[in-house]
Each structure stands twice: as structure tokens, then as C-alpha cells.
Design an enzyme around this catalytic site. Sequence first.
Site, PDB file in Angstrom:
ATOM      1  N   ASP A  98      -2.744 -18.195   2.172  1.00 49.29           N
ATOM      2  CA  ASP A  98      -3.968 -18.637   1.722  1.00 49.29           C
ATOM      3  C   ASP A  98      -4.558 -20.014   2.826  1.00 49.29           C
ATOM      4  OD1 ASP A  98      -1.422 -19.882   1.173  1.00 49.29           O
ATOM      5  OD2 ASP A  98      -2.172 -20.496  -0.810  1.00 49.29           O
ATOM      6  N   ASP A 116      -4.727  -6.697   6.104  1.00 47.89           N
ATOM      7  CA  ASP A 116      -5.912  -6.036   5.948  1.00 47.89           C
ATOM      8  C   ASP A 116      -7.095  -7.014   5.411  1.00 47.89           C
ATOM      9  OD1 ASP A 116      -7.780  -4.380   5.104  1.00 47.89           O
ATOM     10  OD2 ASP A 116      -6.675  -3.625   3.192  1.00 47.89           O
ATOM     11  N   TYR A 128       0.931  -1.405  -0.028  1.00 50.60           N
ATOM     12  CA  TYR A 128      -0.104   0.007  -0.101  1.00 50.60           C
ATOM     13  C   TYR A 128       0.882   1.316   0.142  1.00 50.60           C
ATOM     14  CZ  TYR A 128      -3.830  -3.157   1.241  1.00 50.60           C
ATOM     15  OH  TYR A 128      -4.765  -4.143   1.375  1.00 50.60           O
ATOM     16  N   ASP A 143     -10.472  -8.701   8.408  1.00 48.47           N
ATOM     17  CA  ASP A 143     -11.782  -8.331   8.111  1.00 48.47           C
ATOM     18  C   ASP A 143     -12.421  -9.881   8.126  1.00 48.47           C
ATOM     19  OD1 ASP A 143     -11.721  -5.710   7.986  1.00 48.47           O
ATOM     20  OD2 ASP A 143     -12.441  -5.572   5.988  1.00 48.47           O
ATOM     21  N   LYS A 169       3.908 -15.383   2.407  1.00 54.41           N
ATOM     22  CA  LYS A 169       3.632 -16.263   1.081  1.00 54.41           C
ATOM     23  C   LYS A 169       5.224 -16.578   0.850  1.00 54.41           C
ATOM     24  CE  LYS A 169       1.170 -17.682  -2.335  1.00 54.41           C
ATOM     25  NZ  LYS A 169       0.246 -18.944  -2.094  1.00 54.41           N
TER      26      LYS A 169
END
Length: 369
Positions: free
Chosen positions: A227, A251, A146, A255, A195
Site C-alpha cells: 500500500d 500486476d 492467480y 499498470d 504485505k
Amino acid sequence: MKLHIGIIRGDGIGPEIVAEAVKVLEIIGTVFGHELQYEELLLGGASIDAYGIPLTEETVHCAKQCDALLMGSIGGNAKTSPWYKLEPSKRPEAGLLGIRKALNLFANLRPAVLYGELKEACPLKEEITAGGFDLMIMRELTGGLYFGARATQMEDGELTAHDTLTYHAYEIRRIAHRAFEVAQKRRKKVTSVDKANVLDSSRLWRNIVEEVAVAYPDVTLEHMLVDNCAMQLVKDPKQFDVILTENMFGDILSDEASMITGSIGMLASASLNETKFGLYEPSGGSAPDIAGKGIANPIATILSAALMLRFSFDLDREAAAIEHAVERVLQKGYRTIDIMSEGKEQVSTRKMGDLICDEISQIRQQSFE
Ligand code: NAD
């Protein structure tokens, strides 16, 4: 102990829910013998109304003098509020980004707790959630994808876009230290999510976390690919204690974790820097649709105050007293409208705060020793 706390009441339901959290802090001060001193700070819409900008230098200066900040949410209705006629850099949310940056708040903590009492709000199967769960997501907040260089341009006659994911070792190291410290106050397990089978930034992440772990032999470290973590969160959330991860993965996973706990009105959060300083606030927004009605759920803000006591002041017993009181009030069947279900008693924002204060004032200090 003397606690110097900056209070940002915020917009919408902010002032209503913060008032209840301050009430709870006052009772904690009385029961446990602490002196609380408050500074009122303006941010977001309230600051625009007073000064024309969402964050003033005065607010940053005052915030830096405090030990910690407790905040309600900021912002308004984007369609009707005059704040959103201003250019983006002058809108309420710019104030929040600005203060996070000014205070170097790089670690975002989001507890996801499913109380046994609210399990009907959880979309997962009962055999998965029986007895509830309690995990903490720690997300890196100021680096990664980001914040990297990005551009969209023509390449060989084709529109092409790129974003850059960069992590420096120091950015990983400082948040890893915070994650292990947080785990030491919980069930002493860190799951570092990356990852690393694909990304170089994740391989560096993994190496640095391994390096930091050596200083915390009492905490168990495991690594998990992002994942798999997304799957495990819905398959077996009880396996997690602290999940440590980079900005974008955090992020998404935070959520997902909040969704499996039910109401947004129950979710606390904290943003920390390298010192003991933190900004504590509910995960939800300013809920302009219910502002001023006295029906907002103050529990997320009250639990944020508990996080503040634990992580900025090391007052673990006091934090546990608040959490225990919240649990007791839920067990007794009291609910605000957002978590209401059949057979329970619906109460106002203020009444919920009063009930939690009553529970705390009945608590004897030694029960948390
Ligand atoms: P929101 O979280 O404010 O509201 C979403 C829904 O959840 C609404 O129906 C609301 O009534 C409900 N809700 C939220 N908190 C509640 C509580 N404590 N008790 C009961 N119900 C609650 O999200 P939104 O409507 O998308 O955003 C409203 C404003 O909040 C916007 O201006 C947004 O930018 C801002 N916002 C601020 C923050 C922050 O201050 N950190 C975070 C998110 C959104």
C-alpha cells in the site's frame, strides 16, 4: 558474438513494429560486429490462420532452440475478428499463455521510464517528474493468487467464494536472484514489496529475499508494504530502481507505473526464466484500430530488443546504444502520433525506426565503454 533470435511478428501492428526492431538489431550487429540469425515463429492469430491453433509444438520446439525471442503483440479485435468465434483455448491469447508456460517464463520485467522529453505525457506534478525517472518492476508471473485453488459455493445458505495465495520458497528464491542480477546492471537497489504485516506468504517472501540478498552485497535491499509502494510511486518515483514483487501486487503496480510514464507505445517488457533465455515484447497489445496504417510507435519494441541484448546476451553497451539513440531522436523532436505534441515533427513507424538506426550508426563503440 552470434545471436540466435526467434522472431514472432504477431498480429495487428505486430509485423510493423517488429520490422523496425529487427532493423535496429541489424544496425547494432553492423556497428558492434555481431552476427544475427533469425527464426520466424508463428503465434496467436497468425498461427490460427496457418494451422488452426494459436501455438503449435513446432513453435515451442523452435523457440527452445533460440537464445531469445522478440515478439510483436498478438490478438485482434474481439468484436470483429473470426479468431474470437473460437473457444477460449483456441484464441490468440491462449498461444501467449501457452508459450510462457512451455518456456517457464516466471519473471516479468517492466521498465517504466519517463523521458525528460515526454514529461508532458505524465499526469504527475512537474516538481515530482523533473528530469524524468527510470524504474523497473519485476513481477512473479507463474505463482500466487492467480494460480491457486479457487471455488464459489454455498456455505450456511450464503454464496461464498475463496481464492488461495500460495508461494513456495523456490519460486521466491529464483525470482529474487533475477531481481538482484537485474539491479546489478542498474543502480543496484532492490525494493521488495509485500504485505508482511498481514500475509504469511509475504512473510516467507521477505525471509527468502533477505536470504538471497546475502549473495549480492553490492545491491541495497529495502522492504516496502504494497500500500505504501502504491503511494510512493506517485509521490516520489525517482526513489525506485528495481521493484521486486509477487504476481498480483506486480500486476497492479506495473499498470500504475506504466500510467505515470505516458504512452503505451513506449513501454518495453521481458519475461525471463532461470537461464539467460527471455521473451521480449512491447507492453501494449496489437492495436487493431491502427494496424496497417504505418503510424504505430515502434519504440516499445525497439526498447524490448535493447532489454534482450542486455539480459539474454549481456551486451550492455549495445543495449545502451539503442536507449541512447531513442533518447536522441526524442530530443530532436521526432514523434509518432501517440506521443505527438505541439511544435514536434510527426513521423511514421518506419521513419521512427530509420531515425533510431541513423543515430546508432553515428555512435562510436567507445562512447559506451
Ligand atoms: P492495445 O494496447 O492494443 O491498444 C490500446 C490503445 O493503445 C489503442 O488505441 C492503440 O491504438 C494504442 N496503442 C497500443 N500500442 C500502440 C503503439 N505501439 N503505438 C501507438 N498506439 C498504440 O489494447 P487493446 O485494444 O485492448 O487490445 C488489442 C488486442 O491486443 C487484443 O486482442 C488483446 O487481447 C491484445 N493484447 C495482446 C497483448 C500481448 O500480445 N502481450 C497485450 C495486451 C493486449
